[in-house]
Write an enzyme that holds these catalytic residues in place. Sequence first.
Site, short mmCIF file in Angstrom:
data_model
loop_
_atom_site.label_atom_id
_atom_site.label_comp_id
_atom_site.label_asym_id
_atom_site.label_seq_id
_atom_site.Cartn_x
_atom_site.Cartn_y
_atom_site.Cartn_z
N GLN A 1 -7.48 2.80 20.06
CA GLN A 1 -6.58 1.80 20.66
C GLN A 1 -6.92 1.18 21.94
O GLN A 1 -7.16 -0.25 22.06
CB GLN A 1 -5.15 2.18 20.66
CG GLN A 1 -4.66 2.98 19.68
CD GLN A 1 -4.19 2.38 18.47
OE1 GLN A 1 -4.25 1.21 18.32
NE2 GLN A 1 -3.33 3.07 17.75
N GLN B 1 0.63 -1.14 -0.16
CA GLN B 1 0.00 0.09 -0.16
C GLN B 1 0.82 1.27 0.08
O GLN B 1 2.06 1.18 0.32
CB GLN B 1 -0.92 0.12 1.21
CG GLN B 1 -0.13 -0.35 2.79
CD GLN B 1 -1.00 -0.59 3.73
OE1 GLN B 1 -2.16 -0.55 3.91
NE2 GLN B 1 -0.37 -1.39 4.61
N ASP C 1 -6.79 -5.73 14.58
CA ASP C 1 -6.74 -4.01 14.39
C ASP C 1 -6.56 -4.00 12.71
O ASP C 1 -5.17 -3.68 12.36
CB ASP C 1 -5.73 -3.63 15.06
CG ASP C 1 -5.62 -2.24 14.73
OD1 ASP C 1 -4.55 -1.64 15.22
OD2 ASP C 1 -6.40 -1.56 14.17
#
Length: 292
Positions: free
Chosen positions: A65, A34, A159
């Site tokens: 978080q 990416q 995550d």
Amino acid sequence: VLPGWFSEISPLWPGEAHSLKVEKILFQGKSDYQNVMVFQSSTYGKVLVLDGVIQLTERDECAYQEMIAHLPLCSIPNPKKVLVIGGGDGGVLREVSRHSSVEQIDICEIDKMVVEVSKQFFPDVAVGYEDPRVNLHIGDGVAFLKNVAAGTYDAVIVDSSDPIGPAQELFEKPFFDSIARALRPGGVVSTQAESIWLHMHIIEEIVANCRQIFKGSVNYAWTTVPTYPSGMIGFMLCSTEGPAVDFKNPINPIDADASHNKTLGPMKFYNSELHKASFCLPSFAKRVIESK
Ligand SMILES: NCCCCCc1nc2ccccc2[nH]1
């Protein structure tokens, strides 16, 4: 030169774009997976952007978080073995390390550049890597989980970025199956689960998959992140069959006096009242999520 503005234009939120005023671009690179960019914003600190999508800002990353990590870990007694899929910035590691019962924190992040960039530009986020319990694996979370023995982990935290790009597979059924297999009976998983304002259809599908796979409980919780489009993002909180887990009742408070909490400083966002409140949903979301 006048500072410019960064507008977050993406097919993930058609017709809208959150913007931040840019003081200076600090890094631009292209990894194997990416585009990676870091810029100094005027009012939110430094900002991490992957393929044009804001992943975190120094000012509000705590809201994401702390919630994605403490919603699962404060819901089970004595978490010992934790796996993080994604989370290469290290923020979830920082929060998991606050739990003194945890003995082993494995993390599998596909993009090495995210780890390196976070360590260079976001030291207060990447501090999570300094904990001796952390084992970093650079690779695909799908492949990693295939090699995990059944019943290994008390908790898995996914995550991820979004289902467009490298994280696409992390939203599909086979991946959820592999998580259920890696968890012990009554183990818990917490995953990044998009926005009820923007992605109700994606959430509907995720909930349907989770109900088939996780035979304990399946819940959706949310937090407020000003720099995410729609100002919020949610999480799936699921448990496998076994000792019951009531996510809405945090039974395992964080030991604020533990040494690592002294070095990390107090949490900025999570608390047990907010833990309970985060599972309360607007009616349009409740009827989809709780009926599936
Ligand atoms: N690990 C980073 C969490 C996800 C960041 C990207 C992102 N930002 C969002 C805003 C609204 C809904 C879904 C989103 N996904």
